[in-house]
Design a protein around this motif. Structure first.
Motif, mmCIF file in Angstrom:
data_model
loop_
_atom_site.group_PDB
_atom_site.id
_atom_site.type_symbol
_atom_site.label_atom_id
_atom_site.label_comp_id
_atom_site.label_asym_id
_atom_site.label_seq_id
_atom_site.Cartn_x
_atom_site.Cartn_y
_atom_site.Cartn_z
ATOM 1 N N LYS A 1 -9.152 -15.884 -4.311
ATOM 2 C CA LYS A 1 -8.070 -15.277 -4.968
ATOM 3 C C LYS A 1 -7.591 -16.692 -5.821
ATOM 4 O O LYS A 1 -8.104 -17.644 -5.728
ATOM 5 C CB LYS A 1 -6.869 -14.734 -4.079
ATOM 6 C CG LYS A 1 -7.314 -13.790 -3.165
ATOM 7 C CD LYS A 1 -7.036 -12.368 -3.637
ATOM 8 C CE LYS A 1 -6.909 -11.323 -2.663
ATOM 9 N NZ LYS A 1 -7.069 -10.064 -3.382
ATOM 10 N N LEU B 1 -2.316 -8.400 1.190
ATOM 11 C CA LEU B 1 -2.558 -7.078 1.393
ATOM 12 C C LEU B 1 -2.164 -6.376 0.152
ATOM 13 O O LEU B 1 -2.534 -5.283 0.099
ATOM 14 C CB LEU B 1 -2.111 -6.418 2.520
ATOM 15 C CG LEU B 1 -2.806 -6.631 3.878
ATOM 16 C CD1 LEU B 1 -1.729 -6.392 5.064
ATOM 17 C CD2 LEU B 1 -4.042 -6.203 3.915
ATOM 18 N N ALA C 1 -5.081 1.484 5.136
ATOM 19 C CA ALA C 1 -4.194 0.044 4.852
ATOM 20 C C ALA C 1 -4.153 -0.548 6.323
ATOM 21 O O ALA C 1 -4.407 -1.821 6.384
ATOM 22 C CB ALA C 1 -2.978 0.273 4.341
ATOM 23 N N ARG D 1 -1.222 4.207 -1.180
ATOM 24 C CA ARG D 1 -2.529 4.468 -0.647
ATOM 25 C C ARG D 1 -2.391 4.865 0.738
ATOM 26 O O ARG D 1 -1.361 4.885 1.530
ATOM 27 C CB ARG D 1 -2.948 2.971 -0.592
ATOM 28 C CG ARG D 1 -3.935 2.579 -1.794
ATOM 29 C CD ARG D 1 -4.287 1.085 -1.322
ATOM 30 N NE ARG D 1 -5.431 1.061 -0.461
ATOM 31 C CZ ARG D 1 -5.598 0.105 0.461
ATOM 32 N NH1 ARG D 1 -4.896 -1.174 0.655
ATOM 33 N NH2 ARG D 1 -6.552 -0.053 1.159
ATOM 34 N N ARG E 1 -3.335 -6.641 -2.576
ATOM 35 C CA ARG E 1 -4.712 -6.310 -3.218
ATOM 36 C C ARG E 1 -4.772 -6.720 -4.747
ATOM 37 O O ARG E 1 -5.071 -5.916 -5.668
ATOM 38 C CB ARG E 1 -5.267 -4.774 -2.978
ATOM 39 C CG ARG E 1 -5.394 -4.246 -1.591
ATOM 40 C CD ARG E 1 -6.258 -3.557 -1.401
ATOM 41 N NE ARG E 1 -6.660 -2.487 -2.097
ATOM 42 C CZ ARG E 1 -7.518 -1.541 -1.602
ATOM 43 N NH1 ARG E 1 -8.506 -2.126 -0.810
ATOM 44 N NH2 ARG E 1 -7.803 -0.578 -2.327
ATOM 45 N N ARG E 2 -4.288 -7.722 -4.999
ATOM 46 C CA ARG E 2 -4.098 -8.292 -6.354
ATOM 47 C C ARG E 2 -4.895 -9.622 -6.481
ATOM 48 O O ARG E 2 -5.009 -10.239 -5.474
ATOM 49 C CB ARG E 2 -2.432 -8.503 -6.886
ATOM 50 C CG ARG E 2 -1.667 -7.515 -6.488
ATOM 51 C CD ARG E 2 -1.707 -6.328 -7.340
ATOM 52 N NE ARG E 2 -1.101 -5.320 -7.079
ATOM 53 C CZ ARG E 2 0.420 -4.843 -7.720
ATOM 54 N NH1 ARG E 2 0.859 -5.614 -8.260
ATOM 55 N NH2 ARG E 2 0.834 -3.907 -7.063
ATOM 56 N N ASP E 3 -5.374 -9.898 -7.583
ATOM 57 C CA ASP E 3 -6.316 -10.958 -7.884
ATOM 58 C C ASP E 3 -5.578 -12.208 -7.900
ATOM 59 O O ASP E 3 -5.978 -13.286 -7.739
ATOM 60 C CB ASP E 3 -7.377 -10.594 -9.016
ATOM 61 C CG ASP E 3 -7.970 -9.492 -8.809
ATOM 62 O OD1 ASP E 3 -8.470 -9.314 -7.729
ATOM 63 O OD2 ASP E 3 -8.201 -8.782 -10.067
ATOM 64 N N LEU F 1 -11.531 -15.497 0.546
ATOM 65 C CA LEU F 1 -11.104 -14.248 -0.558
ATOM 66 C C LEU F 1 -11.335 -14.625 -1.923
ATOM 67 O O LEU F 1 -11.215 -13.769 -2.485
ATOM 68 C CB LEU F 1 -9.841 -13.785 0.034
ATOM 69 C CG LEU F 1 -9.644 -13.299 1.354
ATOM 70 C CD1 LEU F 1 -8.153 -12.988 1.649
ATOM 71 C CD2 LEU F 1 -10.625 -12.264 1.784
ATOM 72 N N SER G 1 1.141 -1.145 0.032
ATOM 73 C CA SER G 1 -0.047 0.112 0.228
ATOM 74 C C SER G 1 0.543 1.115 -0.007
ATOM 75 O O SER G 1 0.593 2.102 -0.707
ATOM 76 C CB SER G 1 -0.932 0.131 1.158
ATOM 77 O OG SER G 1 -1.512 -1.242 1.334
ATOM 78 N N GLU H 1 -6.962 -2.779 7.589
ATOM 79 C CA GLU H 1 -7.179 -4.072 6.938
ATOM 80 C C GLU H 1 -5.923 -4.983 7.440
ATOM 81 O O GLU H 1 -6.228 -6.164 7.471
ATOM 82 C CB GLU H 1 -6.879 -3.750 5.414
ATOM 83 C CG GLU H 1 -8.047 -3.161 4.772
ATOM 84 C CD GLU H 1 -7.703 -2.644 3.268
ATOM 85 O OE1 GLU H 1 -6.702 -3.659 2.941
ATOM 86 O OE2 GLU H 1 -8.351 -1.919 2.871
#
Lengths: 250, 250
Positions: free
Chosen positions: B187, B151, B112, B107, B153-155, B185, B102, B115
């Motif tokens: 992923k 964290l 962040a 960000r 935040r990628r798929d 989640l 982040s 989270e």
């Protein structure tokens, strides 16, 4: 118990050495202008303390300025050499060659160029002090593993972020190792600068006292210089411990 | 979103070794569906890590095409990569390590951090937010590295033997934990391992690679029901068959 012997061992050794020195000077009746007894040096130290303190403050300023110049210059050079292959090729031979030049040879030139003040002494100190900083900081910037750099890249980090958040903090331990060597060199450098041309400072005091056969005062100045060196080294270790706070964690 | 989360089409790569070129990846083609867990299994040194680094956008393939995330963007933007070796930053607290992605993406940390704290709880790291990596056990460090990966935040997560260096008990705990987080989640995970049991326990699909230069030797669906049991006869039988296949291929 370990702490007690840690403190006691050097004190006992120092005491034995001083007692031997004192005894030998008295036994063989060595003239004080050849080798003064420790007791005579102590008397000179105490009676000339205000003067010693004044000269020490001048030398201290030269050392600190020299360390700042050498430290910043050394670190800057390390960064430049790290990021540019051309600069590395061009600069490294010069950096190493610069250490082959005897400072005694260039110190008089610096006096001619810069006058009798603070700057030529600080420059001599910086010129020999920057070398361990360049060498150690260069190693430090290379310290992060390939994997760490790749992790940063995979997160889309810019070159500046890789430097600021990875290489810079990773280089601090070796940078401080270099600075600790540099500070002892700066003490020597500032003194040499004063020998060549000065009207104050501990190096100047040594030279003057020697000419007047006041060898006790020469030793008192050397003692003061050692104290100064130890204090600077200790101060640097305190800063180091603060900057590397995470090391004491485990 | 396109159908495939990861698509590799006839990917080749070789490395220069002195004067000769050593082929590492022969020609690798596969697709991975969204939200699935695929494991790459192969002998050590066969090029698994090279394949992962290509998918993470860290190195370019010599030939063939790679698309990750299916949005035609550079592979790096869609993936979170967890390198094999420990890449936690020793000068950062656990929490600050976790939010590294982040921070790099600029960000706001106020967003962040909460989270991260939430994931710390899930990963059993609560109470260690302010600890330094050197104060954590091997298992906790690995969990922290995984939190950092989640964290980002990628798929698509690319995990290079994240459990390789752990003792069997810690390893089993982490496997269960990873499964539960993944189930929640959703992923897409691509895991590299050389542990056959781990592959069968965790994944929907196993890609078996040949020795170097690597190619896909087998593409197996794992039909075992979830939750899977390490002690089940079914898993043991499948493991035996898979090991036979691996031995045959040599």
């Amino acid at each position: 118990m370990k702490r007690l012997t840690d403190v006691a061992a050097p004190i006992v050794l120092l005491f034995v050495l001083l007692a031997t020195w004192e005894g030998a000077v008295r036994l063989f009746d060595v003239p004080h202008y050849i080798l003064p007894a420790p007791s005579r040096i102590a008397v000179a130290f105490v009676s000339h303390f205000p003067s010693l303190l004044h000269h020490a403050s001048v030398t201290l300023a030269e050392i600190v300025l020299g360390l700042l110049l050498g430290g910043l210059g050394g670190f800057g050079l390390a960064v430049a050499v790290f990021y540019s292959l051309i600069l590395e090729r061009a600069l490294f031979p010069l950096i190493i060659a610069s250490q082959m030049i005897p400072v005694f040879a260039i110190a008089p030139l610096l006096i001619v160029w810069m006058g009798y003040g603070l700057w030529p002494k600080a420059t001599v100190a910086a010129l020999i002090g920057f070398f361990p900083v360049v060498v150690n900081a260069s190693d430090g910037l290379r310290a992060p593993s390939e994997e760490s750099v790749e992790l940063f890249r995979s997160l889309g980090a810019t070159r500046w972020q890789v430097f600021r958040k990875l290489r810079l903090p990773a280089s601090l331990p070796t940078l401080f190792a270099g600075l600790k060597v540099a500070v002892t060199l700066c003490v020597v450098g500032a003194t040499i600068g004063e020998w060549v041309g000065a009207h104050q400072g501990l190096g100047y005091l040594m030279l003057q006292s020697n000419a007047l056969l006041r060898v006790d005062l020469v030793f008192a100045a050397i003692l003061m210089l050692s104290v100064l060196g130890l204090l600077l080294f200790g101060g640097l270790r305190i800063i180091e411990r603060r900057a590397l706070y995470w090391r004491g964690a485990d | 979103m396109s159908r495939a989360a990861i698509r590799a089409d006839r990917v080749t790569k070789s490395f220069a070794d002195g004067r000769s070129e050593v082929p590492v990846l022969a020609s690798i083609s596969f697709e991975v569906e969204w939200g699935t867990w695929t494991t790459i299994l192969g002998p050590s040194g066969c090029g698994k890590t090279t394949l992962l680094r290509i998918l993470a956008g860290l190195i370019e393939p010599d030939g063939g095409e790679v698309s990750v995330g299916g949005r035609g963007e550079s592979p790096g933007g869609a993936t979170a990569y967890l390198p094999q070796r420990d890449t936690l930053l020793p000068w950062r607290t656990a929490l600050d390590n976790a939010v590294l992605a982040s921070e790099i993406a600029r960000r706001p940390l106020a967003e962040a951090r909460p989270e991260a704290v939430e994931l710390f709880e899930r990963f059993g790291l609560s109470g260690f937010e302010r600890a330094y990596p050197s104060q954590l056990s091997g298992g906790m460090r690995q969990r922290l590295a995984l939190v950092r990966t989640f964290l980002a935040r990628r798929d698509v997560l690319l995990l290079d033997e994240p459990l390789g260096a752990l003792d069997p008990l810690t390893r089993a705990t982490l496997q269960d934990w990873l499964l539960s987080v993944w189930a929640e989640l959703r992923k897409t995970i691509l895991l590299v391992t050389h542990d056959v049991e781990e592959a069968l326990l965790l994944s929907d699909r196993v890609l078996v690679l040949t020795d170097r230069p690597a190619a896909v030797a087998r593409d197996l669906r794992v039909d075992l029901h979830r939750p899977r049991n390490r002690a089940s006869a079914e898993l043991a039988e499948t493991k035996g068959r898979l090991l036979d296949l691996l031995l045959e291929g040599r």
